[in-house]
Design a protein around this motif. Structure first.
Motif, short mmCIF file in Angstrom:
data_model
loop_
_atom_site.label_atom_id
_atom_site.label_comp_id
_atom_site.label_asym_id
_atom_site.label_seq_id
_atom_site.Cartn_x
_atom_site.Cartn_y
_atom_site.Cartn_z
N THR A 189 5.66 79.03 20.69
CA THR A 189 4.41 79.40 20.01
C THR A 189 3.26 78.48 20.39
O THR A 189 2.12 78.94 20.59
N ALA A 190 3.54 77.16 20.47
CA ALA A 190 2.44 76.19 20.65
C ALA A 190 1.57 76.50 21.88
O ALA A 190 0.34 76.49 21.76
N PRO A 191 2.15 76.78 23.05
CA PRO A 191 1.28 77.07 24.19
C PRO A 191 0.42 78.33 23.97
O PRO A 191 -0.71 78.39 24.43
N LYS A 192 0.97 79.30 23.24
CA LYS A 192 0.19 80.54 22.99
C LYS A 192 -1.00 80.24 22.09
O LYS A 192 -2.08 80.79 22.25
N ILE A 193 -0.78 79.36 21.11
CA ILE A 193 -1.88 78.99 20.20
C ILE A 193 -2.91 78.16 20.98
O ILE A 193 -4.12 78.41 20.91
N ALA A 194 -2.42 77.18 21.74
CA ALA A 194 -3.34 76.30 22.49
C ALA A 194 -4.20 77.12 23.47
O ALA A 194 -5.35 76.78 23.71
N ALA A 195 -3.62 78.19 23.98
CA ALA A 195 -4.37 79.02 24.94
C ALA A 195 -5.54 79.75 24.27
O ALA A 195 -6.48 80.16 24.94
N GLN A 196 -5.47 79.90 22.94
CA GLN A 196 -6.51 80.69 22.26
C GLN A 196 -7.54 79.85 21.51
O GLN A 196 -8.47 80.38 20.92
N ILE A 197 -7.35 78.54 21.50
CA ILE A 197 -8.32 77.69 20.79
C ILE A 197 -9.17 76.95 21.82
O ILE A 197 -8.64 76.19 22.63
N ASN A 198 -10.45 77.20 21.75
CA ASN A 198 -11.37 76.62 22.74
C ASN A 198 -11.71 75.18 22.36
O ASN A 198 -12.40 74.94 21.37
N LEU A 199 -11.22 74.22 23.12
CA LEU A 199 -11.50 72.81 22.85
C LEU A 199 -12.45 72.24 23.90
O LEU A 199 -12.47 71.02 24.12
N ARG A 200 -13.23 73.11 24.54
CA ARG A 200 -14.13 72.62 25.58
C ARG A 200 -15.06 71.54 25.01
O ARG A 200 -15.61 71.69 23.92
N GLY A 201 -15.20 70.46 25.72
CA GLY A 201 -16.09 69.38 25.26
C GLY A 201 -15.34 68.32 24.47
O GLY A 201 -15.79 67.19 24.36
N ALA A 202 -14.20 68.68 23.89
CA ALA A 202 -13.45 67.69 23.10
C ALA A 202 -12.71 66.74 24.04
O ALA A 202 -12.15 67.17 25.05
N ARG A 203 -12.74 65.47 23.71
CA ARG A 203 -12.05 64.47 24.55
C ARG A 203 -10.86 63.85 23.84
O ARG A 203 -9.96 63.32 24.47
N THR A 204 -10.90 63.89 22.48
CA THR A 204 -9.82 63.24 21.73
C THR A 204 -9.31 64.16 20.63
O THR A 204 -10.11 64.77 19.91
N LEU A 205 -8.00 64.23 20.50
CA LEU A 205 -7.39 65.07 19.46
C LEU A 205 -6.33 64.26 18.73
O LEU A 205 -5.54 63.54 19.35
N LEU A 206 -6.34 64.36 17.41
CA LEU A 206 -5.29 63.73 16.60
C LEU A 206 -4.40 64.83 16.04
O LEU A 206 -4.89 65.76 15.38
N ASP A 207 -3.09 64.73 16.30
CA ASP A 207 -2.12 65.67 15.73
C ASP A 207 -1.55 64.99 14.49
O ASP A 207 -0.62 64.18 14.58
N LEU A 208 -2.14 65.30 13.34
CA LEU A 208 -1.83 64.59 12.09
C LEU A 208 -0.59 65.21 11.44
O LEU A 208 -0.62 66.39 11.10
N GLY A 209 0.47 64.42 11.28
CA GLY A 209 1.75 64.99 10.85
C GLY A 209 2.29 65.86 11.97
O GLY A 209 2.86 66.92 11.75
N GLY A 210 2.11 65.37 13.19
CA GLY A 210 2.41 66.18 14.39
C GLY A 210 3.89 66.27 14.73
O GLY A 210 4.27 67.02 15.62
N GLY A 211 4.75 65.48 14.03
CA GLY A 211 6.19 65.56 14.27
C GLY A 211 6.52 65.38 15.74
O GLY A 211 6.20 64.35 16.34
N PRO A 212 7.14 66.38 16.36
CA PRO A 212 7.55 66.24 17.77
C PRO A 212 6.37 66.23 18.73
O PRO A 212 6.56 65.99 19.93
#
Ligand SMILES: C[S@@+](CC[C@H](N)C(=O)[O-])C[C@H]1O[C@@H](n2cnc3c(N)ncnc32)[C@H](O)[C@@H]1O
Length: 358
Positions: free
Chosen positions: A147-170
Motif C-alpha cells: 500500500t505505501a508505494p501506492k499512497i506515496a505515488a499520489q501525494i505531491n511532496l514537490r518542494g518538500a525537503r524534510t519529512l518526519l514519519d511520526l510513530g512510523g514503526g517500520p
C-alpha cells in the motif's frame, strides 16, 4: 458485510460469517500453504506430512479450494497464486508477521465481553516490551508494503525537503516517500525496538541512506527538529482526543512555516460515527488492545487541528483500491509560507531549483 441487518436471516448470515475466517485461520495455523509450496498433493500425502486426520484435512482443503486459496484438480491440491506467495514462508513475498498478528486476534476477539464490561484492554503484551514491539513492527511492515508505494505515488511532496514519519514503526511509509521523492530526507520517530526494525528494512533499500531514526515517546516528548512534512499514519486511533490534540500542538511547533501535517487513519464519515464499517469495527480493536483508543471522524480531527492552529485543512482522496483506509488523508498546513515557495513566487528562487528533467 456492507449491508444492514434487517431480517432474522440477515442476522443469522452475519453471525455465521465466522465460519470462513475460521477455515482460513486453520489453514494458516497448520502452515498449509508453506507445506504445499509448488507441489501437487493428495489429501492422504498432505495429512501424513502435517500430521492431521485425513477426514479433517479433506474437508478443510475442500473449503480452502472453495474460497480460492487452493486449487483442486481431481484428487490433488495445489496452491493458488496467493497461497504460493504471501502465505508461503519460503517465498520472498511472505507476509508472515502480519498473518500471525491477525490470526492471533481470533482468540482476542473471543474475549470481547471482558473489555466491554471493564472498558479496558485485555491483559496483553506490554506495548513497550521490546520482543512484542519488534514482532508488531514487522507485522506493520508486512501490512503496508504494497500500500505505501501506492499512497506515496499520489501525494505531491514537490518542494518538500524534510519529512518526519511520526510513530512510523517500520518506516515503510517513509521509505516509500523517499523512493518517490529523490530530494527528500526523512526521519522516523518511534520506540527504540521499532526503530531497530526500521533500520533493518532501510538497510536493504538504496533510499535508506536518506532515512534517520530518532527514539521518541510521541505522547510526552517534544519533537526534535523542524520539518516540511509530518506524516502521522495509523497512530491517531491509539489515543484519546486529548492525547491527539496535544500531539497536534507539538507537531505544529515542529513544522516549518507552511509545512504540512498529513494524517492517515480509519476516519468515520457520517454524523453518527457508524460508517464506514471498517472504521467502526476498528474501534473494537482499539477497545481490546488500547487504553484510550477509538476511531474518529475527519470532521472531529479537523476541529482539533484548527484549535491547535493549523490552517487550510483538506481531505486528500486516494484512488479506490489503493487506500490504506477508505476515507482519505487529512492534509493540514502550518501558518506562514514555506521559504522555498515564497522565493519561488517572487522569482528569486530560480537558482535554488533543480533543473527540470523534461
Ligand atoms: C499502528 S502502528 C503504525 C505504524 C506506521 N505509522 C504505519 O502507518 O504503518 C503505530 C506506531 O505508533 C508507535 N507509537 C504508538 N505510541 C507511541 C508513543 N507513545 N511513542 C512512540 N511511538 C508510538 C508504535 O510503536 C507503532 O510503531
Amino acid at each position: 458485510m456492507s449491508r444492514r441487518i434487517a431480517t432474522f436471516d440477515d442476522f443469522r448470515d452475519a453471525v455465521t460469517a465466522y465460519r470462513l475466517p475460521r477455515v482460513l485461520i486453520a489453514g494458516i495455523e497448520l502452515d498449509l500453504f508453506t507445506t504445499i509450496g509448488t507441489a501437487a498433493w493428495t489429501v492422504s500425502e498432505l495429512a501424513r506430512d502435517v500430521k492431521v486426520s485425513e477426514r479433517g484435512l479433506a474437508i478443510l482443503c475442500r473449503n480452502l479450494a472453495m474460497a480460492g486459496l487452493l486449487k483442486k484438480r481431481g484428487e490433488t491440491y495445489t496452491n493458488s497464486r496467493l497461497g504460493a506467495t504471501a502465505l508461503n514462508a519460503y517465498h520472498p513475498a511472505y507476509r508472515g508477521d502480519y498473518l500471525r498478528l491477525i490470526t492471533s486476534h481470533w482468540a482476542d476477539w473471543g474475549r470481547l465481553l471482558e473489555s466491554v464490561k471493564t472498558g479496558l484492554p485485555l491483559d496483553h503484551d506490554e506495548p513497550e516490551e521490546p520482543g512484542y514491539r519488534r514482532r508488531f513492527t514487522w507485522a506493520m511492515h508486512h501490512r503496508t508494503l504494497e500500500t505505501a508505494p501506492k499512497i506515496a505515488a499520489q501525494i505531491n511532496l514537490r518542494g518538500a525537503r524534510t519529512l518526519l514519519d511520526l510513530g512510523g514503526g517500520p518506516g515503510t511509509y517513509a521509505m516509500a516517500f523517499l523512493a518517490k521523492n529523490p530530494m527528500l530526507r526523512a526521519t522516523v520517530c518511534d520506540r527504540p525496538a521499532a526503530l531497530d526494525v526500521a533500520r533493518e528494512i532501510a538497510s536493504t533499500h538504496k533510499a535508506g541512506a536518506r532515512l534517520s531514526h530518532v527514539p521518541l515517546d510521541l505522547l510526552t516528548e517534544a519533537i526534535p527538529g523542524t520539518y516540511d512534512v509530518i506524516w502521522y499514519s495509523n497512530v491517531l486511533h491509539i489515543y484519546s482526543p486529548k492525547d491527539n490534540q496535544a500531539v497536534f500542538r507539538r507537531a505544529l511547533t515542529a513544522l516549518n512555516p507552511g509545512g504540512r501535517l498529513l494524517i492517515q487513519d480509519a476516519f468515520l464519515h457520517d454524523r453518527d460515527g457508524l460508517f464506514p464499517e471498517e472504521a467502526s469495527l476498528f474501534a473494537v480493536s482499539m477497545l481490546l488492545f488500547t487504553e484510550r483508543g477509538n476511531t474518529y471522524s475527519a470532521a472531529e480531527a479537523r476541529v482539533w487541528l484548527t484549535d491547535a492552529g493549523f490552517q487550510r485543512i483538506k481531505v486528500l482522496r486516494m484512488k479506490k483500491g489503493t487506500e490504506d483506509w477508505e476515507d482519505g488523508i487529512l492534509d493540514a498546513r502550518a501558518p506562514g509560507t514555506n521559504a522555498k515557495t515564497r522565493l519561488r513566487r517572487t522569482g528569486s528562487a530560480r537558482s535554488l531549483r533543480p533543473r527540470s528533467s523534461h
